[in-house]
Write an enzyme that holds these catalytic residues in place. Structure first.
Site, mmCIF file in Angstrom:
data_model
loop_
_atom_site.group_PDB
_atom_site.id
_atom_site.type_symbol
_atom_site.label_atom_id
_atom_site.label_comp_id
_atom_site.label_asym_id
_atom_site.label_seq_id
_atom_site.Cartn_x
_atom_site.Cartn_y
_atom_site.Cartn_z
ATOM 1 N N CYS A 134 0.825 -1.217 0.000
ATOM 2 C CA CYS A 134 0.000 0.000 0.000
ATOM 3 C C CYS A 134 0.857 1.264 0.000
ATOM 4 O O CYS A 134 0.659 2.154 -0.841
ATOM 5 C CB CYS A 134 -0.951 -0.012 1.183
ATOM 6 S SG CYS A 134 -0.182 -0.355 2.785
ATOM 7 N N TYR A 135 1.815 1.358 0.905
ATOM 8 C CA TYR A 135 2.701 2.522 0.912
ATOM 9 C C TYR A 135 3.498 2.647 -0.397
ATOM 10 O O TYR A 135 3.600 3.745 -0.957
ATOM 11 C CB TYR A 135 3.673 2.452 2.090
ATOM 12 C CG TYR A 135 3.112 2.865 3.427
ATOM 13 C CD1 TYR A 135 2.500 4.101 3.620
ATOM 14 C CD2 TYR A 135 3.232 2.028 4.534
ATOM 15 C CE1 TYR A 135 2.013 4.481 4.856
ATOM 16 C CE2 TYR A 135 2.745 2.391 5.778
ATOM 17 C CZ TYR A 135 2.140 3.622 5.939
ATOM 18 O OH TYR A 135 1.661 3.995 7.185
#
Length: 344
Positions: free
Chosen positions: A148-149
């Site tokens: 996600c990051y």
């Protein structure tokens, strides 16, 4: 096409079921767990009457015989052990965990603190950053879904990195995530009393997504130096905001950089580059597969600020996984993903 999901008791697995339950081409054939075999709605009551499957034990033979694709929505360290069972099977794989993202086994062990998957298995996986690796994804049988990051950070950085416009040692990423990014396993740090009306930094300079970000950046531009990457938890359920600071090599203007971003993402339907002086917030992509990007160049300092926001469970996990599966099966990448963001 029939889909199996392994690891459905975490938030990523639940979101994957939500997306696939509304998909016109994929259907949920089976859901699998290493835990108790109970109806899915026992774990997630919001799926009652929608996903009637019973959780089943993992049986690679049965999954491969009955399904076209299997999604691994397992914690890191799990799919790396299970993947061998599918090595000789005729089935496409989309792995949402971090087990297949890092090509260097020593790096995986260092950052994830787990036993790495066999390198010969990892090498078969295509990195699924949908907007920038579409051709390889289209020809892939095994795919590693980005974290996600990294998704938020890499989509924000790609245009300036690929054009070699920034000083290679200047990248600072200040990233913040909703509490669902910490997973569903209870812990003191994610209790309401701990997180409500609070903002906390965690894994300072030690987050496992650092090598994933650096691996892709150096694939694009070998001159890129290690990045400074900070992660924080927000007292909200969903969302990631990556505020990225880089120094340009040469003088420019916000308008010129804006043109670069607009051109880079003009044919990429899930990336919305905001107009100048219009900056995205996480609520504006909530529940959708969009990544919204806003930029501003401080001509006084020569530093460019890039704001990149996603829903960590959608574009940061399940949404991008389905986008990649669409590409792998020759479908329009938007199929089943045209969710309008939820607001407020």
């Amino acid at each position: 096409m029939k889909a199996a999901i392994i690891g459905t008791t975490g938030y990523g697995g639940a979101e994957l079921m939500r997306v696939l339950a509304n998909h016109p081409e994929f259907s949920i054939h089976s859901v699998h767990t290493t835990r108790d075999e109970v109806p899915v709605w026992n774990e997630y009551p919001h799926l009652y009457g929608i996903v009637e499957n019973k959780l089943e034990k993992v049986d690679s033979e049965s999954i491969a015989d009955n399904c076209d694709v299997v999604f691994f929505a397992t914690p890191s360290g799990v799919s790396g052990k299970l993947i061998n069972e599918f090595a000789d099977k005729q089935i496409k794989i989309v792995d949402l965990s971090g087990d297949m993202r890092l090509r260097n086994a020593d790096e995986y062990e260092k950052w994830y603190k787990k036993q790495p998957a066999p390198p010969e298995m990892v090498s078969k996986f295509v990195y699924g950053l949908s907007e920038w690796n579409k051709e390889n994804i289209a020809n892939a049988d095994w795919l590693s879904n980005p974290g996600c990051y990294p998704t938020a950070s890499l989509l924000g950085l790609a245009p300036v990195i690929k054009e070699n416009l920034i000083k290679p040692d200047s990248i600072i990423i200040d990233a913040k995530s909703g509490i669902s990014g910490a997973g569903r396993t209870p812990s003191r740090g994610t209790m309401l009393a701990e997180m409500n009306e609070n903002l906390k930094i965690y894994k300072v300079n030690e987050h496992q997504h650092i090598p994933e970000i650096e691996q892709q950046l150096t694939d694009w531009n070998a001159s890129v130096a290690p990045v400074t990457f900070s992660t924080h938890l927000l007292p909200v359920n969903r969302g990631i905001m990556a505020t990225i600071y880089v120094s340009l090599k040469e003088e420019s203007t916000t308008e010129r950089v804006q043109e670069l971003f607009m051109e880079a993402y003009k044919d990429k339907p899930f990336v919305r580059v905001r107009p100048i002086a219009n900056y995205p917030s996480i609520k504006e992509v909530n529940g959708s597969n969009y990544c919204d990007i806003g930029i501003h160049l401080d001509e006084r300092t020569g530093r460019l600020t890039i704001i990149s926001v996603i829903d960590n469970l959608m574009k940061g996990a399940a949404g991008q996984a389905v986008q990649n599966a669409n590409i792998m099966f020759g479908l329009n990448e938007c199929t089943g993903l045209n969710f309008v963001p939820m607001y407020p």
